[in-house]
Design a protein around this motif. Structure first.
Motif, mmCIF file in Angstrom:
data_model
loop_
_atom_site.group_PDB
_atom_site.id
_atom_site.type_symbol
_atom_site.label_atom_id
_atom_site.label_comp_id
_atom_site.label_asym_id
_atom_site.label_seq_id
_atom_site.Cartn_x
_atom_site.Cartn_y
_atom_site.Cartn_z
ATOM 1 N N SER A 56 20.319 24.694 63.248
ATOM 2 C CA SER A 56 21.645 25.231 62.914
ATOM 3 C C SER A 56 22.431 24.520 61.974
ATOM 4 C CB SER A 56 22.543 25.263 64.231
ATOM 5 O OG SER A 56 23.714 25.712 63.880
ATOM 6 N N GLN A 57 22.831 25.374 61.107
ATOM 7 C CA GLN A 57 23.948 24.847 60.026
ATOM 8 C C GLN A 57 24.957 24.147 60.525
ATOM 9 O OE1 GLN A 57 25.172 29.123 58.816
ATOM 10 N NE2 GLN A 57 27.221 28.272 58.891
ATOM 11 N N SER A 306 32.152 16.774 70.986
ATOM 12 C CA SER A 306 33.496 16.218 70.807
ATOM 13 C C SER A 306 34.115 16.460 69.177
ATOM 14 C CB SER A 306 33.465 14.645 71.059
ATOM 15 O OG SER A 306 32.766 14.024 69.896
ATOM 16 N N LEU A 307 33.192 16.839 68.419
ATOM 17 C CA LEU A 307 33.512 16.958 67.320
ATOM 18 C C LEU A 307 33.726 18.616 66.743
ATOM 19 C CD1 LEU A 307 30.959 14.999 65.101
ATOM 20 C CD2 LEU A 307 33.322 14.356 65.591
ATOM 21 N N GLY A 308 33.625 19.334 67.937
ATOM 22 C CA GLY A 308 34.291 20.776 67.850
ATOM 23 C C GLY A 308 33.014 21.891 67.492
ATOM 24 N N LEU A 309 31.721 21.537 68.045
ATOM 25 C CA LEU A 309 30.707 22.213 67.680
ATOM 26 C C LEU A 309 30.977 23.553 68.614
ATOM 27 C CD1 LEU A 309 27.613 22.917 67.019
ATOM 28 C CD2 LEU A 309 27.231 22.094 69.386
ATOM 29 N N ALA A 314 32.026 29.441 67.997
ATOM 30 C CA ALA A 314 33.058 30.675 68.253
ATOM 31 C C ALA A 314 33.499 31.353 66.821
ATOM 32 C CB ALA A 314 34.116 30.171 69.311
ATOM 33 N N ALA A 315 33.667 30.277 65.827
ATOM 34 C CA ALA A 315 34.175 30.948 64.657
ATOM 35 C C ALA A 315 32.812 31.836 63.989
ATOM 36 C CB ALA A 315 34.628 29.761 63.719
ATOM 37 N N LEU A 316 31.656 31.494 63.977
ATOM 38 C CA LEU A 316 30.403 31.796 63.478
ATOM 39 C C LEU A 316 30.224 33.372 64.068
ATOM 40 C CD1 LEU A 316 28.264 29.011 62.899
ATOM 41 C CD2 LEU A 316 29.456 30.285 61.114
ATOM 42 N N SER A 325 23.878 35.892 70.220
ATOM 43 C CA SER A 325 22.823 35.280 70.946
ATOM 44 C C SER A 325 22.000 34.110 70.214
ATOM 45 C CB SER A 325 21.887 36.428 71.652
ATOM 46 O OG SER A 325 21.135 36.798 70.574
ATOM 47 N N VAL A 326 21.859 34.258 68.953
ATOM 48 C CA VAL A 326 21.172 33.011 68.131
ATOM 49 C C VAL A 326 21.953 32.031 68.177
ATOM 50 C CG1 VAL A 326 20.289 32.478 65.987
ATOM 51 C CG2 VAL A 326 19.892 35.011 66.703
ATOM 52 N N ILE A 327 23.343 32.076 68.025
ATOM 53 C CA ILE A 327 24.144 30.941 67.739
ATOM 54 C C ILE A 327 24.316 30.372 69.103
ATOM 55 C CG2 ILE A 327 26.420 30.202 67.295
ATOM 56 C CD1 ILE A 327 26.606 32.539 65.327
#
Length: 364
Positions: A56-57, A306-309, A314-316, A325-327
């Protein structure tokens, strides 16, 4: 045994006796003409293994923002070296750069350096980074990075460093080595007592019973020495993400991967990826003894969250609902305990006195 590497190692064994696992691994991986990294681009769904940046990016983006925060914690030096060790396809650095552009001044100050031994991967990295407008410097060794403040990252770099093995017999540690059997195939054999090198066995395992196999990693000590010298002269922080236990454990973790499948690590050297688990307890002890501040290890899943993954995911999803579903599967792959979330650990080494590394606060 058909490869040139195999023939050379076998000839050395016939003339000089068995070789250490570390020597076998180094030859197989880093021979400049026929070694695994000299001849292959091993990363990706169709190759030998998949790393987190190719999952993932979001992985690289969060590390890019992590680096930007570290840069601010270091006082926003006008120039600093942003160094990646073993940058794979260049995907992680590409994602780091894209995220880092959100932080004013960060990329203007960064001098991007890639430490890469593979000519094949250097070409792949160049093709990945050129569209991003990244000007990068390629070097063969971390020691060659010019003086100055530095932020250094290495994802699945440590597991490729050569490992030695030892077996306890009659109360003494003997090196496990690679020899030849009656059919002239590579096989593990018992070598000489370790002598003074017995001190390299992790402290937690020194009193293990006879028959115990342990691994120790001379490359870790060399890396820590380089970081210790660098960070004593210039402010810096190094981030490592890799697979292995938080505490020293016995056992044989030397393995080979070819086409996403485990294979015999002694078969056909130069054609498969050879790795061994990282001993984070021993690594941290070496770093502290070398005068470095150490954070971690923490589990990769916990650290990324903890870094906000999850907020980034959610933004993506909001911007591309059809990819929900991919994300979601990407988040699970990076964080779930039965995926990469617990096996992979995160650790940092720093110049003493810097603020605590992002993601390592006690409540993280």
């Amino acid at each position: 045994m058909t490869t040139g590497i195999a023939a050379r190692i076998a000839d050395r064994i016939r003339h000089s006796g068995p070789v250490s696992v570390a020597a076998f691994m180094t030859e197989a991986m880093f021979d400049p003409r026929e070694g695994y990294y000299a001849t292959k681009n091993p990363i990706g769904a169709g190759e030998d293994f998949i790393t987190a940046p190719s999952v993932s990016q979001m992985f690289g983006e969060l590390i890019g923002l992590w680096c930007a925060q570290v840069w601010m914690d270091m006082g926003q030096p006008a120039r600093f070296h942003l160094v990646e060790l073993g940058p794979g396809t260049g995907q992680m650095m590409s994602d780091m750069v894209r995220a880092g552009r959100a932080v004013p001044g960060f990329l203007d100050a960064a001098r991007i350096t890639l430490i890469e031994a593979s000519a094949a991967l250097k070409m792949v990295q160049g093709r990945t980074l050129t569209p991003m407008g990244v000007e990068a410097l390629w070097l063969d060794r971390l020691e060659d990075v010019p003086d100055g403040p530095a932020i250094i990252v290495g994802n699945e770099f440590l597991d490729c460093l050569a490992v030695r093995q030892a077996v306890k017999q009659d109360g003494h540690w003997h090196e496990r080595m690679v020899g030849l059997d009656d059919d002239e195939d590579f096989t593990f054999v018992m070598g000489p007592r370790l002598g003074m090198d017995a001190d390299l066995v992790p402290a937690r395992l020194q009193d293990a019973p006879d028959g115990t196999l342990v691994e120790f990693r001379p490359g870790d000590r060399q890396l820590v020495d380089v970081l210790g010298r660098r960070f004593s002269d210039h402010p810096g922080r190094a981030l490592f993400i890799d697979y292995g236990p938080a505490q020293s454990e016995p056992g044989d973790t030397f393995q080979a991967l070819r086409g996403h499948e485990k294979t015999d690590p002694l078969a056909a050297p130069g054609t498969a990826d050879l790795t061994a688990r990282v001993d984070f307890e021993q690594l941290g002890a070496l770093a502290r003894a070398g005068g470095l501040d150490v954070d971690g290890p923490v589990e990769q899943g916990r650290w990324l969250k903890s870094l906000g993954l999850e907020m980034r995911a959610a933004a993506l999803i909001r911007s591309a609902p059809e990819k929900k579903s991919v994300i979601a599967r990407q988040v699970m792959r990076l964080t779930e305990p039965d995926q990469m979330g617990e096996l992979f650990k995160v650790m940092t080494f720093s110049t003493p006195g810097l603020p605590k590394a992002p993601g390592f606060a006690p409540e993280a």
